[in-house]
Design an enzyme around this catalytic site. Structure first.
Site, mmCIF file in Angstrom:
data_model
loop_
_atom_site.group_PDB
_atom_site.id
_atom_site.type_symbol
_atom_site.label_atom_id
_atom_site.label_comp_id
_atom_site.label_asym_id
_atom_site.label_seq_id
_atom_site.Cartn_x
_atom_site.Cartn_y
_atom_site.Cartn_z
ATOM 1 N N CYS A 87 0.827 -1.198 0.000
ATOM 2 C CA CYS A 87 0.000 0.000 0.000
ATOM 3 C C CYS A 87 0.869 1.259 0.000
ATOM 4 C CB CYS A 87 -0.981 -0.036 1.172
ATOM 5 S SG CYS A 87 -2.298 1.205 1.051
ATOM 6 N N HIS A 209 -3.611 -5.404 1.361
ATOM 7 C CA HIS A 209 -2.850 -5.644 2.597
ATOM 8 C C HIS A 209 -2.833 -7.130 2.960
ATOM 9 C CE1 HIS A 209 -2.285 -1.466 4.131
ATOM 10 N NE2 HIS A 209 -3.328 -1.226 3.353
ATOM 11 N N GLU A 211 -0.969 -8.479 5.227
ATOM 12 C CA GLU A 211 -0.785 -8.601 6.679
ATOM 13 C C GLU A 211 -2.100 -8.445 7.431
ATOM 14 O OE1 GLU A 211 -1.009 -4.225 6.200
ATOM 15 O OE2 GLU A 211 -0.292 -5.902 4.985
#
Length: 250
Positions: A87, A209, A211
């Site tokens: 990002c 994302h 994560e």
């Protein structure tokens, strides 16, 4: 001994702790790297996490690109070190010229925060080899106002020819989203590009994302394979002695 992977922390980073946790869960020893330091502390890979580095003033990623740590990251990448930008980290990589293209304002000029579907285009990279299958839709969240991937036609053609489009936005059937399909391609990225890899294959950026989709408690584990791919690749690099380039940037 767990492989050490650095996570750069800029003023305004807001996904650094998520990334540190995801790396630890994947078996790495995560190391926070403050943006003012000129050393990478001998890590075997580097992640530039999501957030709003320096408040995204002027343009997302453009101020962070000049941080002292980025000189070390650029040298590390030039020596073959593994670097992943997520990002805002993707935006920083693009501003630094470490990956091609630019991230522009979303086509509808609104901040977007929701789940999207993307598909890996390759499974033979340091960032994707642990994923189950190429083309299988992966559900991960986005959270950005400037995520529209843009490049001129020549650059886009080069990316296609050299097989350096790493992820694309797709629909539920796994088909490439059209540029104007605001449901499947929410930011209007050209050719539905959600992630790219640099010519050397060791630097990559993506807008969604992983994560934030690396544990079942988060609602999706589809991003875990990306994190695990990086950790495994970094461990292999460390076993070959490649971490010396990270130490050399001190």
């Amino acid at each position: 001994m767990p492989v050490r992977i650095g996570v750069v922390v800029f003023p305004g980073s807001n996904c650094d702790r998520d990334t540190l946790r995801a790396l630890a869960n994947a078996g790495a020893e995560p190391v926070a790297l403050w943006h003012e330091q000129a050393s990478l502390d001998g890590v075997a890979a580097v992640v530039l996490p999501g957030g709003f580095a320096y408040g995204d003033y002027l343009r997302a990623g453009v101020i962070a690109r000049f941080s002292p740590v980025m000189r070390a990251v650029a040298a590390f990448a030039a020596a073959g070190g593994l670097v992943l930008g997520i990002c805002n980290g993707f935006q920083v990589l693009a501003e630094a010229g470490l990956v091609p293209g630019a991230l522009l304002r979303n086509r509808r000029v609104r901040f977007l925060g929701r789940d999207v579907l993307v598909a890996a285009q390759r499974l033979d990279t340091p960032f994707t080899h642990a994923l189950a299958a190429a083309g299988r839709p992966l559900r991960m969240p986005i959270a950005h106002g400037e995520g529209c991937y843009f490049a001129d036609d020549a650059t886009l053609d080069d990316l296609e020819r050299d097989d350096r489009v790493l992820f694309r936005y797709v629909d539920a059937e796994g088909e490439q989203a059209a540029d104007e399909d605001h449901d499947a391609n929410p930011n209007g990225s050209l050719r539905a590009i959600a992630g790219v890899v640099a010519p050397g294959g060791n630097v990559a950026g993506l807008m969604p994302h992983p994560e934030r989709a690396a544990e079942s408690i988060l609602g999706s584990e589809d991003g875990a394979g990306i994190i695990r791919s990086l950790v495994d690749s970094a461990a292999s690099a460390a076993s070959r002695g490649s971490v010396a380039v990270g130490a050399a940037s001190r």
